[in-house]
Design an enzyme around this catalytic site. Structure first.
Site, PDB file in Angstrom:
ATOM      1  N   TYR A 135     -11.430  29.962 -32.544  1.00 10.11           N
ATOM      2  CA  TYR A 135     -10.658  31.011 -33.217  1.00 10.11           C
ATOM      3  C   TYR A 135     -10.827  31.000 -34.737  1.00 10.11           C
ATOM      4  O   TYR A 135     -10.333  31.902 -35.411  1.00 10.11           O
ATOM      5  CB  TYR A 135      -9.170  30.879 -32.849  1.00 10.11           C
ATOM      6  CG  TYR A 135      -8.914  31.167 -31.377  1.00 10.11           C
ATOM      7  CD1 TYR A 135      -8.852  32.474 -30.911  1.00 10.11           C
ATOM      8  CD2 TYR A 135      -8.772  30.132 -30.451  1.00 10.11           C
ATOM      9  CE1 TYR A 135      -8.644  32.747 -29.572  1.00 10.11           C
ATOM     10  CE2 TYR A 135      -8.558  30.387 -29.106  1.00 10.11           C
ATOM     11  CZ  TYR A 135      -8.498  31.697 -28.670  1.00 10.11           C
ATOM     12  OH  TYR A 135      -8.294  31.967 -27.336  1.00 10.11           O
ATOM     13  N   HIS A 169     -10.027  41.303 -29.948  1.00  5.94           N
ATOM     14  CA  HIS A 169     -10.046  39.876 -29.583  1.00  5.94           C
ATOM     15  C   HIS A 169     -10.894  39.154 -30.609  1.00  5.94           C
ATOM     16  O   HIS A 169     -11.998  39.621 -30.947  1.00  5.94           O
ATOM     17  CB  HIS A 169     -10.634  39.665 -28.186  1.00  5.94           C
ATOM     18  CG  HIS A 169      -9.888  40.422 -27.134  1.00  5.94           C
ATOM     19  ND1 HIS A 169      -8.665  39.999 -26.653  1.00  5.94           N
ATOM     20  CD2 HIS A 169     -10.158  41.593 -26.523  1.00  5.94           C
ATOM     21  CE1 HIS A 169      -8.234  40.886 -25.766  1.00  5.94           C
ATOM     22  NE2 HIS A 169      -9.118  41.868 -25.670  1.00  5.94           N
TER      23      HIS A 169
HETATM   24  C1  DHK Z   1      -6.731  35.303 -27.812  1.00  3.39           C
HETATM   25  C2  DHK Z   1      -6.098  34.597 -26.845  1.00  3.39           C
HETATM   26  O1  DHK Z   1      -4.964  33.948 -27.086  1.00  3.39           O
HETATM   27  C3  DHK Z   1      -6.658  34.470 -25.484  1.00  3.39           C
HETATM   28  O2  DHK Z   1      -5.633  34.409 -24.513  1.00  3.39           O
HETATM   29  C4  DHK Z   1      -7.631  35.583 -25.144  1.00  3.39           C
HETATM   30  C5  DHK Z   1      -7.896  36.166 -27.539  1.00  3.39           C
HETATM   31  C6  DHK Z   1      -8.628  35.760 -26.283  1.00  3.39           C
HETATM   32  C7  DHK Z   1      -8.785  36.332 -28.754  1.00  3.39           C
HETATM   33  O3  DHK Z   1      -9.992  36.099 -28.672  1.00  3.39           O
HETATM   34  O4  DHK Z   1      -8.263  36.746 -29.794  1.00  3.39           O
HETATM   35  O5  DHK Z   1      -8.281  35.282 -23.938  1.00  3.39           O
END
Ligand code: DHK
EC number: 4.2.1.10
Length: 154
Positions: free
Chosen positions: A25, A102
């Site tokens: 992330y 996402h």
């Molecule tokens: C964020 C999340 O918390 C996941 O549950 C998804 C998403 C993906 C993201 O890529 O921002 O699967």
């Protein structure tokens, strides 16, 4: 005239951005994402209402409140993407342009992340471009909410 209001909604665990699995992330925090959105929105002549919740019901209530108030919705539904028909129904009922964001490319990840109920209500979907996906969503939204005669201005 007031600038069009775009609601930017974030679902569960996105409050942990920057701490949570940074290899997936990234290192930006949710505050960083809000600052990015505020800066980009200002340049585009948009106002934003940026929010995060871990609660499905709260997210649905916020979507309902957009009707008649906001010009568009940008949403990272996070874990509710693949589970929430209630969220899908609220987005459909909003009658607004919706862009689903996402941070990660959900299609390169586990199979259970591939199917999005939310996409059925989305004008467009951005995935895999990190937090810059929010900035791209705002740019696309500016086009979607622009009055027809403003399209000619380049
Ligand atoms: C964020 C999340 O918390 C996941 O549950 C998804 C998403 C993906 C993201 O890529 O921002 O699967």
């Amino acid at each position: 005239m007031n600038p069009p209001l775009i609601t930017v909604l974030n679902g569960p665990n996105l409050n942990l951005l920057g701490i949570r699995e940074p290899e997936k992330y990234g290192h930006s925090t949710l505050d960083d994402v809000e600052s990015l959105c505020a800066e980009v929105a200002e340049g585009l002549g948009l106002a934003i209402d940026f929010r995060q919740t871990n609660g499905e019901g709260e997210l649905i209530t916020w979507v309902q409140e957009c009707r008649g108030r906001a010009a568009g919705i940008i949403i990272n539904p996070a874990g509710y993407t693949t589970t929430s028909i209630g969220l899908l129904d609220a987005l459909l009922a909003s009658d607004l342009p919706v862009i689903e964001v996402h941070i990660t490319n959900i299609h390169r990840r586990e199979e259970f992340r591939h199917h999005s109920f939310v996409s059925k209500a989305a004008t467009g979907v951005i995935a895999g471009l990190g937090v810059q996906g929010y900035a791209l969503a705002l740019r696309a939204m500016a086009q979607l909410v622009a009055p027809a005669d403003a399209d000619d201005e380049g």
